[in-house]
Scaffold this motif. Structure first.
Motif, short mmCIF file in Angstrom:
data_model
loop_
_atom_site.label_atom_id
_atom_site.label_comp_id
_atom_site.label_asym_id
_atom_site.label_seq_id
_atom_site.Cartn_x
_atom_site.Cartn_y
_atom_site.Cartn_z
N GLY A 1 -7.88 -3.60 9.28
CA GLY A 1 -6.69 -3.27 8.97
C GLY A 1 -6.67 -2.14 8.14
O GLY A 1 -7.41 -1.26 8.21
N MET A 2 -5.92 -2.23 6.89
CA MET A 2 -5.68 -1.03 6.02
C MET A 2 -6.99 -0.55 5.60
O MET A 2 -7.90 -1.35 5.01
N ALA A 3 -7.35 0.62 5.42
CA ALA A 3 -8.17 1.52 4.92
C ALA A 3 -9.85 1.05 5.40
O ALA A 3 -10.66 1.38 4.83
N GLY A 4 -9.64 -0.01 6.59
CA GLY A 4 -10.83 -0.50 7.01
C GLY A 4 -11.40 -1.50 5.98
O GLY A 4 -12.37 -1.88 6.26
N VAL A 5 -10.58 -1.75 4.98
CA VAL A 5 -10.98 -2.94 3.98
C VAL A 5 -10.17 -4.18 4.15
O VAL A 5 -10.82 -5.20 3.97
N PHE A 6 -8.76 -4.12 4.50
CA PHE A 6 -8.19 -5.03 4.55
C PHE A 6 -8.10 -5.74 6.15
O PHE A 6 -8.26 -5.14 6.97
N PRO A 7 -8.21 -6.85 6.33
CA PRO A 7 -8.18 -7.55 7.50
C PRO A 7 -6.84 -7.63 8.33
O PRO A 7 -6.71 -7.56 9.32
N TRP A 8 -5.69 -7.10 7.40
CA TRP A 8 -4.42 -6.93 8.09
C TRP A 8 -3.80 -5.46 8.02
O TRP A 8 -4.38 -4.68 7.25
N THR A 9 -2.80 -5.23 8.82
CA THR A 9 -2.51 -3.79 9.14
C THR A 9 -1.42 -3.67 8.02
O THR A 9 -0.86 -4.66 7.40
N TYR A 10 -0.80 -2.69 7.74
CA TYR A 10 0.25 -2.06 7.11
C TYR A 10 1.57 -3.10 7.63
O TYR A 10 2.08 -3.60 6.67
N GLU A 11 1.69 -3.04 8.82
CA GLU A 11 2.82 -3.73 9.30
C GLU A 11 2.85 -5.18 9.09
O GLU A 11 3.75 -5.83 8.65
N GLN A 12 1.74 -5.91 9.24
CA GLN A 12 1.46 -7.53 9.10
C GLN A 12 1.95 -7.49 7.57
O GLN A 12 2.54 -8.42 7.29
N TYR A 13 1.10 -6.92 6.85
CA TYR A 13 1.35 -6.99 5.27
C TYR A 13 2.99 -7.05 4.81
O TYR A 13 3.32 -7.59 4.26
N ILE A 14 3.49 -5.87 5.24
CA ILE A 14 4.90 -5.47 4.84
C ILE A 14 5.84 -6.53 5.23
O ILE A 14 6.67 -6.99 4.45
N GLU A 15 5.50 -6.70 6.51
CA GLU A 15 6.44 -7.69 7.43
C GLU A 15 6.48 -8.98 6.14
O GLU A 15 7.44 -9.67 6.04
N PHE A 16 5.45 -9.66 5.96
CA PHE A 16 5.02 -10.56 5.50
C PHE A 16 5.57 -10.69 3.97
O PHE A 16 6.44 -11.68 3.55
N ALA A 17 5.29 -9.73 3.50
CA ALA A 17 5.55 -9.50 1.97
C ALA A 17 6.90 -9.79 1.58
O ALA A 17 7.58 -10.07 0.51
N THR A 18 7.71 -8.98 2.62
CA THR A 18 9.19 -8.80 2.45
C THR A 18 9.97 -9.96 2.90
O THR A 18 10.99 -9.90 2.40
N LEU A 19 9.46 -10.75 3.70
CA LEU A 19 10.22 -11.83 4.16
C LEU A 19 9.81 -13.18 3.85
O LEU A 19 10.37 -14.28 3.88
N CYS A 20 8.56 -13.29 3.00
CA CYS A 20 8.27 -14.58 2.43
C CYS A 20 9.10 -15.16 1.33
O CYS A 20 8.89 -16.49 0.95
N GLY A 21 9.97 -14.35 0.63
CA GLY A 21 10.68 -14.93 -0.29
C GLY A 21 10.04 -14.82 -1.72
O GLY A 21 10.65 -15.20 -2.87
N ALA A 22 8.99 -13.87 -2.03
CA ALA A 22 8.46 -13.45 -3.27
C ALA A 22 9.40 -12.88 -4.13
O ALA A 22 9.87 -11.85 -3.54
N SER A 23 9.31 -13.05 -5.26
CA SER A 23 10.13 -12.27 -6.34
C SER A 23 9.82 -10.94 -6.28
O SER A 23 10.77 -10.00 -6.51
N TRP A 24 8.51 -10.46 -6.17
CA TRP A 24 8.23 -9.04 -6.00
C TRP A 24 6.82 -9.10 -5.27
O TRP A 24 6.04 -10.29 -5.38
N TRP A 25 6.46 -7.82 -4.78
CA TRP A 25 5.10 -7.87 -4.09
C TRP A 25 4.42 -6.58 -4.37
O TRP A 25 5.14 -5.61 -4.51
N SER A 26 3.09 -6.84 -4.35
CA SER A 26 2.51 -5.44 -4.73
C SER A 26 1.79 -4.56 -3.90
O SER A 26 1.56 -5.18 -2.62
N GLN A 27 1.91 -3.51 -3.74
CA GLN A 27 1.05 -2.31 -3.02
C GLN A 27 -0.28 -3.02 -2.58
O GLN A 27 -0.81 -3.42 -3.57
N PRO A 28 -1.02 -2.68 -1.52
CA PRO A 28 -2.20 -2.77 -1.54
C PRO A 28 -3.14 -1.99 -2.29
O PRO A 28 -2.68 -0.62 -2.39
N ASP A 29 -4.07 -2.21 -3.17
CA ASP A 29 -4.82 -1.47 -3.99
C ASP A 29 -6.48 -1.74 -3.97
O ASP A 29 -6.84 -2.87 -3.33
N LEU A 30 -7.09 -0.77 -4.33
CA LEU A 30 -8.73 -1.04 -4.30
C LEU A 30 -9.29 -1.20 -5.76
O LEU A 30 -9.05 -0.37 -6.47
#
Length: 325
Positions: free
Chosen positions: A96-125
């Motif tokens: 996935g992202m940066a070769g560090v995360f197991p998930w892609t941008y698209e997988q993370y953004i889709e889940f983070a925006t649809l899961c009902g979280a009050s807010w979600w953080s960008q991927p960071d290292l």
């Protein structure tokens, strides 16, 4: 002007979080549901949960439980940067992202925006010493964190453009909300440079985005509070005067001992901690008892009660106002 013309059908000045006036303490939940989440729900605790809790390695996909008390909680989502980095160190390049995360941008953004979280953080290292062993590695991760933010915003912008073809601007804004950007580093100068990069990325996407209401500060849980170069209080003092107008901070994994000072900074909006769970393991081992859910739940309540006491105003407190907000 070109970006403004392109986004005439899009929402503009989008905020990335709706914040309380006071300081919010979020308790970390290491699962996607279960009895710890149920206990937090019963106690009315705001929660922080890691994206990794929802990742299914077997199917290489995120899965939100059909039934979980998280759905009834005020929960925020951490991108699991520390866990991803440990996984990368143990297993090598990921898909996935940066070769560090197991998930892609698209997988993370889709889940983070649809899961009902009050807010979600960008991927960071993350940049803790046990993860980043020298300044070269820290510098790379600061740069990569800014690049990951740019990548997230590009995907989000394209998706909003597509959605705007069939939906109103208000629907677009509610379905695909912007992330909480994160600054990273270890020393004061690291965080100052990270914030400069964050601002440079974010400003490119204005007025599609408003200035971030909330900015995360990563890699703070394993540090001395008062060290002049890499202590939490020195980092916060350096960031204060550089924050975008109106922006406040979330501190990931802050120590409970910091709360009596942090509570007096009105530009710190929230903090989170899983210290109760670490403490529960230590106490169970030292006492020769099972580290049961009941024990962990009790420690959660005890820790949050102590945190609330530290955050409560007392005579002699000198609250510092944000002169740059």
């Amino acid at each position: 002007m070109e970006m403004v013309r392109e986004m005439m059908g899009l929402p503009v000045e989008q905020g990335n979080a709706v914040l309380d006036d006071g300081l919010v303490m979020r308790v970390g939940i290491p699962h996607k549901g279960g009895k710890l989440a149920f206990h937090a729900f019963n106690e009315g605790f705001p929660v922080m949960v890691s994206a990794n809790a929802f990742w299914q390695p077997a199917t290489q996909s995120f899965q939100f439980p059909q039934a979980t008390d998280l759905s009834e909680l005020d929960f925020a989502m951490d991108s699991a940067g520390y866990t991803a980095m440990k996984m990368w160190q143990a297993k090598g390049t990921q898909r996935g992202m940066a070769g560090v995360f197991p998930w892609t941008y698209e997988q993370y953004i889709e889940f983070a925006t649809l899961c009902g979280a009050s807010w979600w953080s960008q991927p960071d290292l993350c940049c803790e010493p046990e993860i980043a062993h020298n300044q070269e590695e820290i510098d790379f991760r600061i740069n990569a964190t800014a690049t990951l933010l740019e990548g997230v915003l590009r995907v989000l912008y394209e998706w909003q453009n597509q959605l705007a073809k069939t939906c109103s601007a208000s629907v677009v804004a509610s379905m695909l909300r912007p992330p909480v950007p994160v600054v990273q580093g270890w020393s004061v100068s690291d965080y100052e440079r990270s914030l400069d990069l964050l601002n440079a990325v974010w400003e490119r996407w204005q007025p599609w985005l408003a200035a971030p209401a909330l900015i995360g500060v990563g890699s703070v849980c394993r540090r001395n509070l008062k060290h002049p170069k890499h202590g939490l209080f020195a980092v916060l003092a350096a960031l204060e005067g550089k924050l975008p107008k109106g922006s406040r901070l979330h501190l990931f994994g802050v120590k409970g001992a910091a709360l009596s000072e942090v509570k007096m900074l009105d530009w710190v909006a929230s903090v989170d901690s899983m210290a109760y769970d670490f403490g529960a393991r230590i106490k169970a081992r030292e006492s020769g008892i099972s580290n049961s859910i009941a024990h962990r739940s009790s420690e959660m309540s005890r820790w949050m009660s102590a945190a609330a006491n530290r955050m409560r105003p007392i005579p002699g407190d000198q609250f510092r106002l944000n002169l740059f907000g």
